[in-house]
Motif scaffolding. Structure first.
Motif, short mmCIF file in Angstrom:
data_model
loop_
_atom_site.label_atom_id
_atom_site.label_comp_id
_atom_site.label_asym_id
_atom_site.label_seq_id
_atom_site.Cartn_x
_atom_site.Cartn_y
_atom_site.Cartn_z
N MET A 59 0.96 -1.40 -0.05
CA MET A 59 -0.22 0.07 0.02
C MET A 59 0.89 1.13 -0.10
N MET A 99 -10.26 9.30 -1.63
CA MET A 99 -11.02 9.87 -2.85
C MET A 99 -11.82 10.92 -2.57
N LEU A 110 -7.81 0.20 5.39
CA LEU A 110 -7.68 0.39 3.88
C LEU A 110 -8.86 0.62 3.33
N THR A 111 -9.94 0.38 3.63
CA THR A 111 -11.07 0.87 2.97
C THR A 111 -11.64 2.44 3.70
N LEU A 140 -8.96 4.63 1.54
CA LEU A 140 -9.35 4.80 0.12
C LEU A 140 -10.60 5.73 0.29
#
Length: 241
Positions: free
Chosen positions: A79, A169, A161-162, A165
């Motif tokens: 990552m 975004m 990680l979710t 992200l």
């Protein structure tokens, strides 16, 4: 027959150029990964710190899978490599599409790449330094009596990680707004009129990507709404210029 060959040659050239750019992109990520992987354990400790700081004494995370203690730090290193190689990746995308752009469109690429990378990193930093401490403290305080809060490291990684992200975004909203405006898809008046729909969409997206607590959802939705306003402000300043 000659016309078919002439049509086929540009297509093959585009495909070969696409393959070359993909190879360079993957090579950049691999090189960053090779440089980062020796520090995988330290990176994981850094990523795990927000949760570890609120766990009760003599409590730690657990690994329910035999290979998880090895692979989870590797995933964190991957990552980090993807994030470190992001400017190079965006440059390769630009290099592929640049021949089809007008000169005035090319001038937007450098600011676009810099702002996109900066905002994505800023979104992850906002999530790590502001959202995680508040969210994990809330979860720890809400743990019922007699229940030990011992999270599996693999599930923890998937969870953060979710959120990384989602927040990364989310912070790209101003870039998306400016691009839609510059391409003529959404004039300034349309962007301003869409505010109520953006507010609803922000809370819907927050409900999908964050845990089912109101605090986390608000901490994602509010920045999204504010960043939409930042995008409108930039578009307004551009139209005046």
């Amino acid at each position: 027959m000659n016309e078919i060959q002439q049509d086929t040659q540009p297509l093959m050239e585009h495909l070969l150029e696409l393959r070359r750019r993909l190879v360079w992109t993957l090579l950049g990520i691999v090189l960053c990964f090779v440089a980062i992987v020796p520090f995988a354990q330290q990176l994981y400790a850094f990523v795990a710190q927000p949760l570890m700081s609120v766990l009760p004494e003599n409590t730690s995370m657990i690994a329910t899978d035999v290979v998880a203690p090895f692979f989870v730090p590797i995933k964190v290193a991957l990552m980090a490599a993807f994030l470190l190689a992001l400017p190079h990746t965006l440059y390769q995308i630009w290099a592929f599409v640049a021949p089809a752009l007008y000169q005035n469109e090319k001038r937007l690429i450098a600011p676009l790449i810099v702002s996109s990378v900066s905002l994505f990193v800023l979104g992850m930093a906002f999530c790590y330094f502001l959202v995680f401490p508040v969210m994990f403290q809330f979860f720890a305080s809400a743990t019922p009596l007699g229940v030990s809060m011992a999270t599996d490291i693999d599930k923890y990684l998937s969870f953060i990680l979710t959120l990384f992200l989602a927040f990364g975004m989310t912070f790209e909203v101003p870039v998306a707004v400016v691009l839609l405006n510059r391409m003529g898809v959404m004039p300034l008046a349309t962007l301003q009129a869409a505010r109520p729909y953006v507010i609803v969409a922000a809370f819907v997206i927050a409900a999908i990507f964050t845990p089912p607590d109101v605090l986390s959802q608000v901490m994602l939705a509010i920045p999204m709404i504010l960043l939409y306003e930042v995008g409108i402000l930039v578009c307004r300043m551009g139209s005046k210029g």
